[in-house]
Design a protein around this motif. Structure first.
Motif, PDB file in Angstrom:
ATOM      1  N   HIS B 186     -67.472   2.132 -22.897  1.00 47.73           N
ATOM      2  CA  HIS B 186     -67.867   3.517 -22.580  1.00 47.73           C
ATOM      3  C   HIS B 186     -69.362   3.584 -22.304  1.00 47.73           C
ATOM      4  CE1 HIS B 186     -64.109   5.711 -23.284  1.00 47.73           C
ATOM      5  NE2 HIS B 186     -63.892   4.896 -24.314  1.00 47.73           N
ATOM      6  N   THR B 187     -70.130   2.854 -23.079  1.00 51.24           N
ATOM      7  CA  THR B 187     -71.591   2.881 -22.905  1.00 51.24           C
ATOM      8  C   THR B 187     -71.999   2.320 -21.549  1.00 51.24           C
ATOM      9  OG1 THR B 187     -71.894   2.658 -25.279  1.00 51.24           O
ATOM     10  CG2 THR B 187     -73.781   2.073 -23.881  1.00 51.24           C
ATOM     11  N   GLU B 188     -71.440   1.153 -21.193  1.00 52.79           N
ATOM     12  CA  GLU B 188     -71.866   0.558 -19.921  1.00 52.79           C
ATOM     13  C   GLU B 188     -71.333   1.352 -18.732  1.00 52.79           C
ATOM     14  OE1 GLU B 188     -70.746  -3.475 -19.286  1.00 52.79           O
ATOM     15  OE2 GLU B 188     -68.640  -3.033 -18.896  1.00 52.79           O
ATOM     16  N   LEU B 189     -70.150   1.944 -18.878  1.00 55.01           N
ATOM     17  CA  LEU B 189     -69.615   2.765 -17.793  1.00 55.01           C
ATOM     18  C   LEU B 189     -70.454   4.035 -17.625  1.00 55.01           C
ATOM     19  CD1 LEU B 189     -67.512   3.446 -15.668  1.00 55.01           C
ATOM     20  CD2 LEU B 189     -66.009   4.286 -17.502  1.00 55.01           C
ATOM     21  N   ARG B 190     -70.853   4.617 -18.740  1.00 58.50           N
ATOM     22  CA  ARG B 190     -71.712   5.801 -18.682  1.00 58.50           C
ATOM     23  C   ARG B 190     -73.004   5.502 -17.906  1.00 58.50           C
ATOM     24  NH1 ARG B 190     -70.300  10.154 -18.667  1.00 58.50           N
ATOM     25  NH2 ARG B 190     -71.467  10.036 -16.747  1.00 58.50           N
ATOM     26  N   ASP B 191     -73.580   4.357 -18.255  1.00 52.92           N
ATOM     27  CA  ASP B 191     -74.826   3.944 -17.603  1.00 52.92           C
ATOM     28  C   ASP B 191     -74.615   3.742 -16.095  1.00 52.92           C
ATOM     29  OD1 ASP B 191     -77.573   2.775 -17.508  1.00 52.92           O
ATOM     30  OD2 ASP B 191     -76.432   1.000 -16.932  1.00 52.92           O
ATOM     31  N   LEU B 192     -73.526   3.111 -15.736  1.00 54.96           N
ATOM     32  CA  LEU B 192     -73.252   2.849 -14.314  1.00 54.96           C
ATOM     33  C   LEU B 192     -73.040   4.154 -13.549  1.00 54.96           C
ATOM     34  CD1 LEU B 192     -70.855  -0.206 -14.689  1.00 54.96           C
ATOM     35  CD2 LEU B 192     -73.040  -0.209 -13.477  1.00 54.96           C
ATOM     36  N   LEU B 193     -72.272   5.062 -14.132  1.00 57.48           N
ATOM     37  CA  LEU B 193     -72.009   6.339 -13.458  1.00 57.48           C
ATOM     38  C   LEU B 193     -73.292   7.151 -13.306  1.00 57.48           C
ATOM     39  CD1 LEU B 193     -68.648   7.208 -15.241  1.00 57.48           C
ATOM     40  CD2 LEU B 193     -68.933   6.815 -12.775  1.00 57.48           C
ATOM     41  N   ASP B 194     -74.127   7.117 -14.334  1.00 58.03           N
ATOM     42  CA  ASP B 194     -75.389   7.859 -14.253  1.00 58.03           C
ATOM     43  C   ASP B 194     -76.283   7.278 -13.161  1.00 58.03           C
ATOM     44  OD1 ASP B 194     -74.513   9.460 -16.276  1.00 58.03           O
ATOM     45  OD2 ASP B 194     -75.733   8.512 -17.846  1.00 58.03           O
ATOM     46  N   ARG B 195     -76.386   5.958 -13.146  1.00 57.47           N
ATOM     47  CA  ARG B 195     -77.248   5.309 -12.144  1.00 57.47           C
ATOM     48  C   ARG B 195     -76.719   5.532 -10.734  1.00 57.47           C
ATOM     49  NH1 ARG B 195     -76.816  -0.438 -14.004  1.00 57.47           N
ATOM     50  NH2 ARG B 195     -77.844  -0.898 -12.028  1.00 57.47           N
ATOM     51  N   ALA B 196     -75.401   5.655 -10.618  1.00 53.18           N
ATOM     52  CA  ALA B 196     -74.806   5.830  -9.287  1.00 53.18           C
ATOM     53  C   ALA B 196     -74.844   7.278  -8.834  1.00 53.18           C
ATOM     54  CB  ALA B 196     -73.365   5.317  -9.302  1.00 53.18           C
ATOM     55  N   GLY B 197     -75.191   8.188  -9.724  1.00 54.02           N
ATOM     56  CA  GLY B 197     -75.275   9.589  -9.341  1.00 54.02           C
ATOM     57  C   GLY B 197     -74.019  10.393  -9.632  1.00 54.02           C
ATOM     58  N   PHE B 198     -73.256   9.968 -10.631  1.00 56.57           N
ATOM     59  CA  PHE B 198     -72.049  10.703 -11.020  1.00 56.57           C
ATOM     60  C   PHE B 198     -72.101  11.024 -12.518  1.00 56.57           C
ATOM     61  CE2 PHE B 198     -70.773   7.822  -7.495  1.00 56.57           C
ATOM     62  CZ  PHE B 198     -70.499   8.789  -6.538  1.00 56.57           C
ATOM     63  N   PRO B 199     -73.091  11.827 -12.927  1.00 53.25           N
ATOM     64  CA  PRO B 199     -73.289  12.059 -14.355  1.00 53.25           C
ATOM     65  C   PRO B 199     -72.222  12.936 -14.987  1.00 53.25           C
ATOM     66  CG  PRO B 199     -74.796  13.398 -13.071  1.00 53.25           C
ATOM     67  CD  PRO B 199     -74.097  12.497 -12.101  1.00 53.25           C
ATOM     68  N   ASP B 200     -71.452  13.633 -14.175  1.00 51.71           N
ATOM     69  CA  ASP B 200     -70.479  14.566 -14.753  1.00 51.71           C
ATOM     70  C   ASP B 200     -69.145  13.914 -15.084  1.00 51.71           C
ATOM     71  OD1 ASP B 200     -72.365  16.556 -14.484  1.00 51.71           O
ATOM     72  OD2 ASP B 200     -71.698  17.103 -12.463  1.00 51.71           O
ATOM     73  N   ASP B 201     -68.940  12.663 -14.687  1.00 54.72           N
ATOM     74  CA  ASP B 201     -67.659  12.001 -14.982  1.00 54.72           C
ATOM     75  C   ASP B 201     -67.528  11.744 -16.485  1.00 54.72           C
ATOM     76  OD1 ASP B 201     -67.340  11.969 -12.285  1.00 54.72           O
ATOM     77  OD2 ASP B 201     -66.929   9.820 -12.131  1.00 54.72           O
ATOM     78  N   ASP B 202     -66.322  11.897 -16.970  1.00 54.38           N
ATOM     79  CA  ASP B 202     -66.017  11.600 -18.374  1.00 54.38           C
ATOM     80  C   ASP B 202     -65.474  10.172 -18.438  1.00 54.38           C
ATOM     81  OD1 ASP B 202     -65.122  11.385 -20.952  1.00 54.38           O
ATOM     82  OD2 ASP B 202     -64.087  13.329 -20.970  1.00 54.38           O
ATOM     83  N   THR B 203     -66.128   9.312 -19.178  1.00 48.30           N
ATOM     84  CA  THR B 203     -65.678   7.911 -19.239  1.00 48.30           C
ATOM     85  C   THR B 203     -64.291   7.784 -19.869  1.00 48.30           C
ATOM     86  OG1 THR B 203     -66.748   7.543 -21.371  1.00 48.30           O
ATOM     87  CG2 THR B 203     -68.058   7.082 -19.379  1.00 48.30           C
ATOM     88  N   ALA B 204     -63.894   8.781 -20.604  1.00 49.02           N
ATOM     89  CA  ALA B 204     -62.556   8.739 -21.226  1.00 49.02           C
ATOM     90  C   ALA B 204     -61.449   8.803 -20.180  1.00 49.02           C
ATOM     91  CB  ALA B 204     -62.407   9.887 -22.221  1.00 49.02           C
ATOM     92  N   ASP B 205     -61.790   9.216 -18.973  1.00 49.68           N
ATOM     93  CA  ASP B 205     -60.775   9.296 -17.919  1.00 49.68           C
ATOM     94  C   ASP B 205     -60.517   7.938 -17.243  1.00 49.68           C
ATOM     95  OD1 ASP B 205     -60.599  11.995 -18.375  1.00 49.68           O
ATOM     96  OD2 ASP B 205     -62.070  12.518 -16.814  1.00 49.68           O
ATOM     97  N   TYR B 206     -61.273   6.946 -17.615  1.00 52.73           N
ATOM     98  CA  TYR B 206     -61.194   5.640 -16.929  1.00 52.73           C
ATOM     99  C   TYR B 206     -60.374   4.632 -17.749  1.00 52.73           C
ATOM    100  CZ  TYR B 206     -64.776   6.949 -13.495  1.00 52.73           C
ATOM    101  OH  TYR B 206     -65.457   7.545 -12.478  1.00 52.73           O
ATOM    102  N   THR B 207     -59.774   3.697 -17.022  1.00 52.98           N
ATOM    103  CA  THR B 207     -59.085   2.567 -17.653  1.00 52.98           C
ATOM    104  C   THR B 207     -59.811   1.281 -17.276  1.00 52.98           C
ATOM    105  OG1 THR B 207     -56.964   3.700 -17.481  1.00 52.98           O
ATOM    106  CG2 THR B 207     -56.889   1.311 -17.836  1.00 52.98           C
ATOM    107  N   ARG B 208     -59.918   0.411 -18.232  1.00 56.00           N
ATOM    108  CA  ARG B 208     -60.595  -0.872 -17.979  1.00 56.00           C
ATOM    109  C   ARG B 208     -59.549  -1.949 -17.648  1.00 56.00           C
ATOM    110  NH1 ARG B 208     -62.796  -5.431 -21.375  1.00 56.00           N
ATOM    111  NH2 ARG B 208     -61.621  -4.573 -23.133  1.00 56.00           N
ATOM    112  N   TYR B 209     -59.877  -2.796 -16.688  1.00 55.45           N
ATOM    113  CA  TYR B 209     -59.013  -3.923 -16.317  1.00 55.45           C
ATOM    114  C   TYR B 209     -59.849  -5.200 -16.319  1.00 55.45           C
ATOM    115  CZ  TYR B 209     -56.041  -0.127 -14.656  1.00 55.45           C
ATOM    116  OH  TYR B 209     -55.288   1.020 -14.588  1.00 55.45           O
ATOM    117  N   GLY B 210     -59.200  -6.296 -16.610  1.00 52.79           N
ATOM    118  CA  GLY B 210     -59.904  -7.583 -16.634  1.00 52.79           C
ATOM    119  C   GLY B 210     -58.919  -8.730 -16.673  1.00 52.79           C
TER     120      GLY B 210
END
Lengths: 434, 224
Positions: B186-210
């Protein structure tokens, strides 16, 4: 007892091995099956109708300029024998350094491989060709600019259509870091380039590489020999300055045996196809405006060099022979080869990482066995002999430069070789298929 | 400092790129790219470059240090093999966006086509819309964030790259699996979204894949 020609000892052993292990055989080296090759060609030395050069003193040039068509800084090598691409990872850092030393001593080029450029190799290589591979492991624009030429690799003769392999025992921390991979995994390199998908795209990719390097570097395109006539035509259309054609005898560090022995065509069959393509496009042997052809796959002697040049290559590349010159398969390691289930002269488990000669390994203790300075000296000696042998033959054919050799100087001693090489069967004017 | 302006409709691309390669810093504006290939490719200094219009293949290819904004769509391989810096596409991107990129940040405000992030080796890619099939194929390292949907065979043969997708995934490729979102993710996704210009996205809406890491060693069962 009567041995079956179909189920011979090798076939039986492979069935037994497959049944025992359940995995296919991975090994190094190139095709081991008998194939029509340069041994099946002979030169017609000068006599009444041709005028020879004196065998030792008269000048017989050996230098070649590669890549002058578009690049502002083409490569000028002193001998027509280059060192083929072999990766750091497949080979030890010492082996890569030795290849650079040997090639530089003779004024020729060496080539990086999958996994990027090492300082050892760059530092010791007067002319270094940087391979641009599908995996893009270690691909760095700074290295691109540091290189003397760029070789876009579409395939290699041992495995046209297949990507590279490097098994976990050779992925140590340095190799893993250079390739951005976890240590110890069995790594498969991509078999397709990730950002272009056909000859039209390749045209644009070549343009990008020229833009990034300010149109300074010659750009080679390397193909494994298969549909060589079409591949060479497409490569030239895409903008290649140099085309490298690698026949199925060309070596590999690790590939499935079934792939090595059953995919691709012999070097002898590929050269005339490539030359025909270049001739039809008006770029064969056209000096600075032409496209040069480098041929690899089974070059062992100066006679092989001379025959490849006579068929139309501008230069050859050696890989397996260069490793042998460094010390691969040396009888002094025979006891250790036998302990690995092999023997000097037969060892091909380059994928295994336990090379007693310290060449195809990342084991620090084994790699330390190869002194890069001594290895470089041995390679330079070998390159010197190849060159002198090729000159000997060229002079006997009356040529003042080794690249003046031509198909007219050759005959074949088998019908198969005559058909593939497109030269007459000895004693006849018959070229099968023509 | 005023931006240097280059008109790609009038000047040779190779001359413009060569000039940009020699600049140590500063700002540049490239007008009329008109779909040309290799626009602003091979930059290697902390330049700020704005491209006014649509680009062809390999725009900002192999970028190092520079911050490039493309005010338009980008063709195949935008920011391919980027090493550092940033590339922002204010539009859509074609195939192989950010292919093999080792570092830096690639932002695409619209959609990206097939093979987005293929063989990525450490870069961060944020896509405002959806991505096409075979994205993150053999992705080795770095993060790929997709605010929309992902096409078929996401992350096929993936190594250690981390993928975050907000929408639907048509299918997962070989050895790619959904994974838990831990606090660090959540922390790294938050940082990425903020840097990309999407600060309003909720990281809880995302799924991680690997990677399931089942293809890391050859055996009889995983050859294909």
């Amino acid at each position: 007892m009567r041995e079956s020609a179909t189920f011979n000892r090798n076939a039986i052993a492979e069935i037994q091995r497959a049944a025992r292990t359940g995995v296919y055989d991975i090994r190094g080296w190139g095709a081991k099956r008998p194939l029509p090759h340069f041994d099946d060609l002979l030169f017609l030395g000068a006599s009444m109708s041709r005028y020879p050069l004196e065998g030792y003193r008269e000048s017989c040039g050996t230098d070649v300029v590669l890549g002058g068509r578009n690049a502002s800084s083409p490569i000028h090598i002193d001998i027509p024998v280059t060192i083929a691409g072999m990766s750091f990872g497949a080979l030890s850092a010492q082996a890569k350094e030795a290849l650079g030393r040997g090639a530089s001593a003779m004024g020729t080029s060496t080539t990086t491989g999958d996994g990027g450029m090492t300082p050892e190799e760059r530092g010791q290589s007067q002319h270094l060709v940087y391979q641009y591979l599908p995996s893009r492991y270690g691909m760095n624009p700074d290295d691109l600019r540091r290189a003397d030429a760029i070789e876009i690799v579409l395939g290699q003769g041992a495995k046209p259509g297949g990507g590279g392999m490097l098994l976990g025992q050779k992925i140590n921390s340095r190799v893993a870091k250079m390739r951005t991979l976890p240590e110890g995994i069995d790594q498969r390199s991509a078999c397709r380039h990730p950002d272009w998908t056909g000859p039209d795209d390749l045209t644009i990719k070549i343009q990008e590489l020229r833009e990034i390097t300010d149109w300074e570097k010659p750009i080679y395109v390397k193909v494994g020999a298969s549909r060589t006539y079409y591949d060479v035509k497409l490569a030239v259309h895409a903008g290649a300055d140099v085309v490298v054609v690698d026949g199925m005898q060309g070596g590999t560090a690790a590939t499935q045996d079934v792939f090595i022995e059953n995919v691709g065509i012999p070097t002898l069959a590929a050269i005339p196809q490539a030359v025909q393509a270049l001739q039809e496009l008006g770029v064969h042997r056209q000096g600075a405006t032409g496209v040069q052809l480098i041929v690899s796959g089974g070059i062992r002697t100066g006679a092989d060099v001379a025959k490849a040049l006579a068929l139309g290559a501008d230069a050859v590349a050696i890989g397996t022979a260069a490793l042998i010159a460094l010390g691969d398969n040396d009888p002094r390691w025979n006891a250790e080869y036998e302990a690995l289930g092999s023997a000097a002269g037969f060892y091909d488990d380059f994928q295994d990482g336990r090379d007693p000669a310290g060449i195809t390994t990342q084991d620090p203790a084994l790699a330390a066995r190869l002194d890069p300075i001594e290895g470089g000296r041995r390679l330079a000696n070998y390159l010197r002999v190849l060159t002198m042998e090729a000159q000997t033959i060229a002079r006997a054919c009356g040529k003042a430069h080794v690249t003046h050799l031509e198909p007219e100087d050759l005959v074949a001693i088998t019908i198969e070789a005559a058909a593939m090489a497109r030269v007459p069967l000895a004693g006849t004017s018959w070229i099968p298929g023509s | 400092m005023d931006a240097m302006t280059f008109d790609l409709g009038a000047e040779r691309l190779r001359d413009v790129n060569r000039t940009l390669h020699r600049l140590k810093n500063g700002r540049a504006r490239l007008k009329n790219p008109n779909g040309k290939h290799s626009v602003a490719a091979g930059l290697r200094s902390p330049l700020s470059v704005v491209v006014n219009g649509h680009c062809g293949y390999y725009a900002a290819g192999m970028n190092q240090l520079a911050d490039v904004i493309i005010e338009g769509n980008a063709g195949v391989g935008v920011a391919e093999n980027m090493m550092s810096g940033s590339v922002r596409v204010h539009g859509n991107a074609s195939q192989s966006a950010g292919a093999t990129a080792h570092g830096g940040l690639l932002v695409i405000t619209g959609d990206a086509a097939a093979r987005c992030g293929i063989s990525m080796k450490g870069a961060d890619i944020v896509v405002g819309g959806s991505i096409g099939h075979m994205s993150a194929f053999m992705a080795q390292a770095g993060r790929l964030v997709v605010r929309g949907d992902a096409g078929e065979a996401l992350g096929d043969s993936i190594y250690e790259a981390r993928l975050y997708v907000r929408g639907k995934v048509a299918s997962l490729g070989a050895d790619c699996i959904a994974k838990d979102m831990l606090a660090e993710h959540h922390t790294e996704l938050r940082d990425l979204l903020d840097r990309a210009g999407f600060p309003d996205d909720d990281t809880a809406d995302y799924t991680r894949y690997g990677s399931a890491r089942q293809l890391y060693h050859f055996n009889a069962g995983n050859e294909y």
